[in-house]
Design an enzyme around this catalytic site. Structure first.
Site, PDB file in Angstrom:
ATOM      1  N   GLU A 119       1.063  -1.345  -0.064  1.00  0.00           N
ATOM      2  CA  GLU A 119      -0.097  -0.230   0.146  1.00  0.00           C
ATOM      3  C   GLU A 119       0.837   1.253   0.141  1.00  0.00           C
ATOM      4  O   GLU A 119       1.974   1.227   0.724  1.00  0.00           O
ATOM      5  CB  GLU A 119      -0.981  -0.080   1.127  1.00  0.00           C
ATOM      6  CG  GLU A 119      -1.812   1.135   1.381  1.00  0.00           C
ATOM      7  CD  GLU A 119      -2.866   1.092   2.508  1.00  0.00           C
ATOM      8  OE1 GLU A 119      -2.305  -0.006   3.555  1.00  0.00           O
ATOM      9  OE2 GLU A 119      -3.675   1.803   2.548  1.00  0.00           O
ATOM     10  N   LYS A 195      -9.368   2.700  -2.351  1.00  0.00           N
ATOM     11  CA  LYS A 195      -9.436   1.994  -1.323  1.00  0.00           C
ATOM     12  C   LYS A 195     -10.805   2.191  -0.756  1.00  0.00           C
ATOM     13  O   LYS A 195     -11.428   3.224  -0.691  1.00  0.00           O
ATOM     14  CB  LYS A 195      -8.611   2.638  -0.066  1.00  0.00           C
ATOM     15  CG  LYS A 195      -8.657   1.812   1.164  1.00  0.00           C
ATOM     16  CD  LYS A 195      -7.387   2.374   2.032  1.00  0.00           C
ATOM     17  CE  LYS A 195      -7.231   1.602   3.376  1.00  0.00           C
ATOM     18  NZ  LYS A 195      -5.746   2.132   4.017  1.00  0.00           N
ATOM     19  N   CYS A 232      -5.985  -2.937   2.048  1.00  0.00           N
ATOM     20  CA  CYS A 232      -5.789  -2.756   3.404  1.00  0.00           C
ATOM     21  C   CYS A 232      -6.632  -2.949   4.371  1.00  0.00           C
ATOM     22  O   CYS A 232      -7.400  -4.300   4.434  1.00  0.00           O
ATOM     23  CB  CYS A 232      -4.785  -1.791   3.868  1.00  0.00           C
ATOM     24  SG  CYS A 232      -4.003  -2.126   5.750  1.00  0.00           S
TER      25      CYS A 232
HETATM   26  N1  LIG Z   1      -3.330   0.715   6.178  1.00  0.00           N
HETATM   27  C1  LIG Z   1      -4.500   0.505   6.829  1.00  0.00           C
HETATM   28  O1  LIG Z   1      -5.849   0.461   6.515  1.00  0.00           O
HETATM   29  N2  LIG Z   1      -4.342  -0.014   8.065  1.00  0.00           N
HETATM   30  C2  LIG Z   1      -5.297  -0.117   8.983  1.00  0.00           C
HETATM   31  C3  LIG Z   1      -5.247  -1.078   9.948  1.00  0.00           C
HETATM   32  C4  LIG Z   1      -5.236  -2.479   9.592  1.00  0.00           C
HETATM   33  O2  LIG Z   1      -6.289  -2.744   8.955  1.00  0.00           O
HETATM   34  O3  LIG Z   1      -4.491  -3.393   9.942  1.00  0.00           O
END
Ligand SMILES: NC(=O)NCCC(=O)O
Length: 383
Positions: A119, A195, A232
């Site tokens: 990401e 996203k 993510c």
């Molecule tokens: N980059 C991101 O969305 N991180 C959020 C934490 C997770 O989903 O572990």
């Protein structure tokens, strides 16, 4: 030993368990003993010289009478930031480009057809800070930015589909997005996937920078199969994976940035469960290392002001529709995971388990439509 020194769960098991128990532990932990993929000596040498881990595995499918095998290779790249977070922006981006360039060259030696990066791979994961400057300067056009042009060159040179998750600046409205750009092996930009779910947890203050994506659950038809990108935090949402699969995704990539204290026990489960539930392959990629920021920040969670997110634990892996998975890459090192998969396995497992057929989706659709109405009455029987 601290959490950022522990190399990998699999290495720990390998070095401490007796052989007889080890194969049973692996069967239960990974579904079955994951088959190793032989990688060319030149690739192994180059990875070692360039100081990154290189691992290869393969998933087989049964031979069918009417369909030839559909074997393809995916590459997952995890890496640290190269320069410190206060170096000039362009130097940071260029350093990341050259690191990725040398890793993709090794992926090409290994015959990778589709490669996916982590990401917002061109920058530190600075969204914890809530500062706009200088971090928004990392944002680039998905269609015409330097990073997309760089990836188009890689795609053409190596005949590889490139999935490049970046911080996007949409010039038309001057808005920011967290976006994966999908570049065909022809070098053309096939499209982009933004996203879909933005976190509001811990130091993940991303909602200060960009909104929930508006590209829906797009699937990209590539020469090597139908792919989708669930960025993510979207991996915590089973319906998100499900909708990519409903649109026909055979492989769903999950480029991520997440830290040990928050999500590590969930990491091995979520993408793997999605592969099982949706009869497809999933590829989970996480960055590595600890990134330090000049100004301290807090996130309203009672923690003392701090300069870093904590340790990004890598551990990128691929899961198959039969519930098996590869071991993860290292928790501490840059790495390239090369996985050969026969996409025929998706339909074979679907025919065996029939989750799509037994799913009762029309009934859930109706119940959900009611459940999200303001006058919803839960179906509870009381004495
Ligand atoms: N980059 C991101 O969305 N991180 C959020 C934490 C997770 O989903 O572990």
């Amino acid at each position: 030993m601290s959490g950022c020194e522990f190399e990998s769960l699999e290495d720990c098991l390998e070095s401490h368990l007796p052989q007889a128990e080890l194969s049973e532990v692996k069967r239960i932990l990974f579904g079955k003993e994951t088959l190793k993929l032989d990688l060319p000596v030149c690739a192994v040498d180059a990875a070692s010289k360039r100081d990154f881990e290189l691992k290869g595995y393969r998933f087989e499918a049964a031979l069918e009478q009417l369909r030839p095998p559909r074997r393809i290779r995916v590459g997952l790249i995890q890496h640290r930031i190269v320069l410190s977070t206060d170096a000039p922006i362009l130097d940071q981006i260029n350093a990341m480009h050259s690191r990725i360039g040398e890793m993709v060259e090794v992926a090409a030696m290994c015959g990778v057809n589709i490669i996916c990066f982590q990401e917002t791979w061109t920058m530190p994961f600075a969204f914890c800070t809530r500062e706009k400057e200088p971090w928004t300067e990392f944002a680039e056009s998905a269609e015409e930015g330097n990073t997309t042009r760089f990836c188009q060159e890689l795609a053409k040179k190596y005949n590889m589909v490139v999935v490049s998750p970046i911080l996007e600046r949409e010039e038309l409205h001057d808005t920011l997005w967290n976006t994966a750009v999908v570049i065909s092996n022809s070098g053309n930009v096939l499209g982009k996937s933004r996203k879909h779910h933005i976190p509001r947890v811990g130091d993940f203050n991303e909602s200060t920078y960009y909104m929930e994506g508006d590209t829906g659950h797009t699937v990209f038809q590539t020469q090597f199969g139908k792919i989708a990108v669930n960025i993510c935090y979207g991996r915590h949402h089973p319906l998100n994976w499900f909708m990519y699969s409903m649109n026909g995704a055979e492989i769903i990539f999950n480029p991520s940035a997440t830290v040990g204290a928050l999500s590590e026990p969930m990491w091995p489960i979520e993408a793997r469960n999605a592969a099982i539930a949706n009869h497809c392959f999933t590829c989970a990629i996480n960055r590595v290392g600890t990134e330090n920021f000049k100004s301290e920040f807090t996130s309203g969670d009672g923690k003392k002001a701090h300069h870093d997110f904590g340790h990004f634990y890598g551990s990128s892996y691929v899961a198959a529709p039969d519930g098996s998975r590869t071991p993860g890459l290292s928790r501490t090192r840059d790495g390239l995971l090369v996985v050969e998969m026969d996409l025929n396995l998706n339909r074979q497992i679907s025919d065996k388990w029939s989750f799509k057929m037994t799913g009762r989706y029309a009934e859930y659709a109706e119940e959900l439509t009611n459940a999200v109405r303001y006058d919803f009455k839960p179906n509870i029987v009381k004495e």
